[in-house]
Design a protein around this motif. Sequence first.
Motif, PDB file in Angstrom:
ATOM      1  N   TRP A   9      32.768 -34.241  84.251  1.00 32.05           N
ATOM      2  CA  TRP A   9      33.098 -33.642  85.562  1.00 32.05           C
ATOM      3  C   TRP A   9      31.872 -32.977  86.168  1.00 32.05           C
ATOM      4  N   ALA A  10      31.149 -32.224  85.356  1.00 30.91           N
ATOM      5  CA  ALA A  10      29.965 -31.519  85.852  1.00 30.91           C
ATOM      6  C   ALA A  10      28.844 -32.488  86.205  1.00 30.91           C
ATOM      7  N   ASN A  11      28.665 -33.515  85.367  1.00 30.91           N
ATOM      8  CA  ASN A  11      27.548 -34.433  85.580  1.00 30.91           C
ATOM      9  C   ASN A  11      27.717 -35.303  86.817  1.00 30.91           C
ATOM     10  N   THR A  12      28.930 -35.431  87.309  1.00 29.28           N
ATOM     11  CA  THR A  12      29.129 -36.165  88.574  1.00 29.28           C
ATOM     12  C   THR A  12      28.888 -35.262  89.786  1.00 29.28           C
ATOM     13  N   ARG A  13      28.679 -33.963  89.544  1.00 28.15           N
ATOM     14  CA  ARG A  13      28.543 -33.008  90.654  1.00 28.15           C
ATOM     15  C   ARG A  13      27.177 -32.341  90.754  1.00 28.15           C
ATOM     16  N   VAL A  14      26.358 -32.454  89.719  1.00 28.01           N
ATOM     17  CA  VAL A  14      25.017 -31.880  89.817  1.00 28.01           C
ATOM     18  C   VAL A  14      24.208 -32.664  90.838  1.00 28.01           C
ATOM     19  N   ALA A  15      23.180 -32.014  91.369  1.00 29.35           N
ATOM     20  CA  ALA A  15      22.450 -32.598  92.501  1.00 29.35           C
ATOM     21  C   ALA A  15      21.549 -33.759  92.103  1.00 29.35           C
ATOM     22  N   ALA A  16      21.094 -33.796  90.850  1.00 28.61           N
ATOM     23  CA  ALA A  16      20.141 -34.827  90.439  1.00 28.61           C
ATOM     24  C   ALA A  16      20.430 -35.276  89.011  1.00 28.61           C
ATOM     25  N   LYS A  17      20.002 -36.495  88.683  1.00 31.90           N
ATOM     26  CA  LYS A  17      20.253 -37.041  87.357  1.00 31.90           C
ATOM     27  C   LYS A  17      19.636 -36.191  86.254  1.00 31.90           C
ATOM     28  N   TYR A  18      18.441 -35.635  86.526  1.00 32.85           N
ATOM     29  CA  TYR A  18      17.763 -34.862  85.484  1.00 32.85           C
ATOM     30  C   TYR A  18      18.467 -33.540  85.188  1.00 32.85           C
ATOM     31  N   GLN A  19      19.477 -33.168  85.997  1.00 29.20           N
ATOM     32  CA  GLN A  19      20.261 -31.955  85.730  1.00 29.20           C
ATOM     33  C   GLN A  19      21.487 -32.238  84.854  1.00 29.20           C
ATOM     34  N   ARG A  20      21.712 -33.493  84.519  1.00 28.93           N
ATOM     35  CA  ARG A  20      22.909 -33.832  83.755  1.00 28.93           C
ATOM     36  C   ARG A  20      22.860 -33.237  82.348  1.00 28.93           C
ATOM     37  N   ILE A  21      23.986 -32.668  81.943  1.00 23.28           N
ATOM     38  CA  ILE A  21      24.110 -32.035  80.631  1.00 23.28           C
ATOM     39  C   ILE A  21      24.220 -33.122  79.573  1.00 23.28           C
ATOM     40  N   LYS A  22      23.495 -32.963  78.487  1.00 18.68           N
ATOM     41  CA  LYS A  22      23.532 -33.941  77.399  1.00 18.68           C
ATOM     42  C   LYS A  22      24.491 -33.536  76.280  1.00 18.68           C
ATOM     43  N   VAL A  23      24.701 -32.214  76.123  1.00 14.87           N
ATOM     44  CA  VAL A  23      25.635 -31.694  75.122  1.00 14.87           C
ATOM     45  C   VAL A  23      26.400 -30.532  75.746  1.00 14.87           C
ATOM     46  N   LEU A  24      27.719 -30.506  75.592  1.00 12.48           N
ATOM     47  CA  LEU A  24      28.528 -29.383  76.081  1.00 12.48           C
ATOM     48  C   LEU A  24      29.467 -28.952  74.964  1.00 12.48           C
ATOM     49  N   SER A  25      29.403 -27.689  74.616  1.00 14.84           N
ATOM     50  CA  SER A  25      30.259 -27.137  73.561  1.00 14.84           C
ATOM     51  C   SER A  25      31.175 -26.068  74.147  1.00 14.84           C
ATOM     52  N   ILE A  26      32.444 -26.153  73.845  1.00  9.72           N
ATOM     53  CA  ILE A  26      33.399 -25.110  74.230  1.00  9.72           C
ATOM     54  C   ILE A  26      33.474 -24.110  73.082  1.00  9.72           C
ATOM     55  N   VAL A  27      33.173 -22.858  73.388  1.00  9.24           N
ATOM     56  CA  VAL A  27      33.040 -21.824  72.363  1.00  9.24           C
ATOM     57  C   VAL A  27      33.961 -20.643  72.662  1.00  9.24           C
ATOM     58  N   GLU A  28      34.177 -19.828  71.649  1.00 12.55           N
ATOM     59  CA  GLU A  28      35.012 -18.639  71.808  1.00 12.55           C
ATOM     60  C   GLU A  28      34.244 -17.486  72.442  1.00 12.55           C
ATOM     61  N   ASP A  29      32.926 -17.444  72.175  1.00 13.04           N
ATOM     62  CA  ASP A  29      32.122 -16.332  72.672  1.00 13.04           C
ATOM     63  C   ASP A  29      30.686 -16.797  72.849  1.00 13.04           C
ATOM     64  N   LEU A  30      29.923 -16.026  73.611  1.00 12.74           N
ATOM     65  CA  LEU A  30      28.500 -16.270  73.795  1.00 12.74           C
ATOM     66  C   LEU A  30      27.730 -15.087  73.224  1.00 12.74           C
ATOM     67  N   PRO A  31      26.573 -15.327  72.597  1.00 11.40           N
ATOM     68  CA  PRO A  31      25.813 -14.202  72.044  1.00 11.40           C
ATOM     69  C   PRO A  31      25.322 -13.282  73.165  1.00 11.40           C
TER      70      PRO A  31
END
Length: 510
Positions: free
Chosen positions: A470-492
């Motif tokens: 979903w995100a990669n179809t909406r970023v402005a340029a190809k080089y902004q495409r996310i290669k890995v996405l992790s759903i986590v419980e918390d962020l450090p």
Amino acid sequence: MEMNMDFLNVGMMLKRNARHYPDKLAIIHGSERLTYKEFNQRVNRLSNALIGKGIEKGDRVAMLLPNCLEMLELFWAAAKIGAVIVPLNPMVRGTDNIYQLEDCQPKMVVFHASYEEDIASIRGQLGFIRHLVSVTEERGEFFRYSDLVEGQPYHEPDRSISENDEVNIMYSSGTTGLPKGIIHTHKTRIMYAFLWGMEYGVNFNSTVLATGSLVFNGSVAFMYPAICAGATYILESKFDKDEIIGLIEREGVTHTMMVPTQVITVLDHPGYDPARLSSLQVLLALGAPLPQNRKQQLASELPGRLFELYGLTEGFLTTLRPEYVLEKPGSVGPPMIFNEFKIVDDSLQEVPIGETGEILGRGPTMMTGYLNKPEQTEEALVDGKWIKTGDIGFTDTEGYIYLVDRKKDMIISGGVNVFPKDIEEVVSSHPAVSQVAVVGIQDEKWGEIPVAHVILKPDQIIESKELMDWANTRVAAKYQRIKVLSIVEDLPKNASGKILKRQIRELYKN
């Protein structure tokens, strides 16, 4: 006729209010409620105790404490006697404290009982410390804080202190190397009181809520206008997502500040109702960009409250007022009064309006330098006047600054500069997303690739690949495409609530 202002100092703020408004409610901390007279008496008692222990003007007193009354007392007592208070990060444990203690060489360290084992394990390496004081109810091997102040007189201490004397050393978070001690004088803290008080409308009738740790400059900075104005200052031990809404409602809080992760946590809490926060006049967001969709939510549900602050502990400040939050999307505002900026290239030459470069700034809250680091001080200051922010941005024709991203967080993928903030704005606009952090990790082909860690809103379910697509179809340029996405419980996060991206990057190192 030239005026001599050598008598100006931070301690005068508290002394004045205690004399003229003794019964005004000054401090709320848990069940404790202290008037200005009562708080000033406690501070004076500690001031005289410190003098009795041989703490001289210019001596450093370090604290290893969570937010507590003793911490507040130390800030103001040290200021009244010309000592230099050094708040140390309570998230740092054991031998990791040695570096900062050796760097600032305090004559006294005051620490919470939970750090007694840590201090005991390193005390043999800290021979320069004359007094180790534990905030504890139990008698043990360390001198107790309660015994330190017991029986001390309430009279004002007799010390001559001027605006150019040092008052705080605030350590940086160490995200780009070892922490640096940032030195502030009485004059810079007085300027914080007046600039923030004027910009955010803190006055005698205000109630200012502090939920962030007082080891960080943003939290400390809001304390000065509150006490200077004679407002009521509420100090919470920590940010509690389940209590903060009720606290604001119950105490009629008018001013508070939060980092974006905290703002988002409040907005996504089941108990959130704009009506419960109606007393707020100022919700100050700082520390990182707040996603635009959250700004739109606040503009709709709590109109006229959201201010954004961009600033460095070193001393440069900008602010975006509510009227311009939607009108100037992506901006952190113009410089605060008496602050100036310029955008420069790698040769430190100013770039044209609209072009990106590093932001340099200056103002009356500027540090005097980094403790024991003359070379790093010289490197950070251009012509001895302009601080390098380490942030990439540009300006428009009206002098509003737009942050592109942190220089150190920029991802270089296939030779192209990729700014995580641009990708985070896209991901955060998904209705299931609460918080997101994007970092660059090493890649054999591209050099670096974008990786996202995402926290979902309560009761939301979406697969990682679905969200990434979903995100990669909406970023402005190809080089902004996310290669890995992790759903986590918390962020450090650090003690102020800011996301520690370096810890996310560490997860991907071999």
